[in-house]
Design an enzyme around this catalytic site. Sequence first.
Site: not given
Length: 477
Positions: A281, A392
């Site tokens: 990520e 997120e």
Amino acid sequence: MFIGRNTEEACFCFNYRRRQDEANVEKENTKNRIRKNKNKKIETETDLSGRTQVHTSMDFRFNFQILPIISSFVFFLLFCSTVFPAMSAAQFEDFRRMNQTFRPGEESKKMRLIRTHLMKINKPSVKTIQSPDGDVMDCVLVHHQPAFDHPVLKGTKPLDPPERPNGYNHAGMESENYQLWSLSGEYCPEGTIPIRRTTERDILRANSIQRFGRKIPKPVRRDSSSGGHEHAVGYVSGEEYYGAKASINVWDPKVTDRFEFSLSQMWVISGSFGDDLNTIEAGWQVSPELYGDNYPRFFTYWTTDAYQATGCYNLLCSGFVQTNNKIAIGAAISPTSSYNGGQFDISLLIWKDPKHGNWWLEFGSGVLVGYWPASLFTHLRDHASMVQFGGEVVNSQASGSHTSTEMGSGHFSGEGFGKASYFRNMQVVDWDNSLIPLSNLKVLADNPNCYDIRGGINNVWGNYIYYGGPGKNPRCP
């Protein structure tokens, strides 16, 4: 002779009586000391800093009245000697919040563990750079960075950069560095890398030393909101993926709780959505718990077991190998976008080196940051099975209702350019190490009344998404 003998006897008698009197006095003094010592005892104890303190406590007949006072005073002394030499007022406030029930022994042990952990991750530096935002960047020799503490990587050296994927052309583009710490005009020398220094306050903000720098383990299904984590993402799946690329719009969303965060990133994923999940990520995030402020910061993450025991943010554990001396992972990004004003984005590229199998990261235009060694992973040693782009947040529901923490710009996707946050020029890397457009892009929002997403494609931006939202609002109570 008689006179002499009498004189000698007189002297002897005098000396005898004098010695007897002295003996009687000494006996009396000894008795007095014994009586006094019966009423007190001397206790010594060594405090946590190594100093020996002497405390006098009376016996039961005496301390019956003043023992509470003395006990409170001793407690106060121990508290001061244990905490204040190591902590500022601000640090103590963090310490107090995290430890509502004070147990001197346990908390002193915790501080020793924190300092031991700091020695592990804060490597010796050859140069130190002060950032305008308060960060301290340590220039650490490349071979001394945390990555090489990993058992698999110990004794190895950083690899040379691989070739970029086919179809990636950044000719004519300047190599930019949009990080606050670089505004000083100073960089780390060749052969070193900049590492953001971690402090006691950073670790004290975490739930525990073991969880510092790690995401909280959570179910990562994208068809439901779970564990307080909410997503709005575009994704592709069903093929073999060897990397991803996109330009990510940067904002400074409001995060309303210290244990919440808001991030925008790319996920390169393989394995099932169970305990064997592998992810790589990268993106930007606002995380008051991790960084102690509300700046959007460039970050990386990896895990091989669904965030349980492996992986971490940035360089807070061994794993990611940094090779660049001008980019600091975890550093604040500047400038940021403004509502109905100037827009700013950063380009990120993650791809698998066909020769050695490692996953490389590029930040900006042509600036290689480093790589995740293939040996860290299980499923990602081969390829990814899904790529995601989006946002997120953590919804802790601390107030009993949905959080007001913003995702992206804090505005819904329908507001479009200049108002909603975006990803543009989204691509993936195929088996032939070539960048290609996305096929069959899908979008998903866990809670569209709070944060939503919509996708599109055009000749200028290729595949793109708008996403985000304010969190709590009339449709998201």
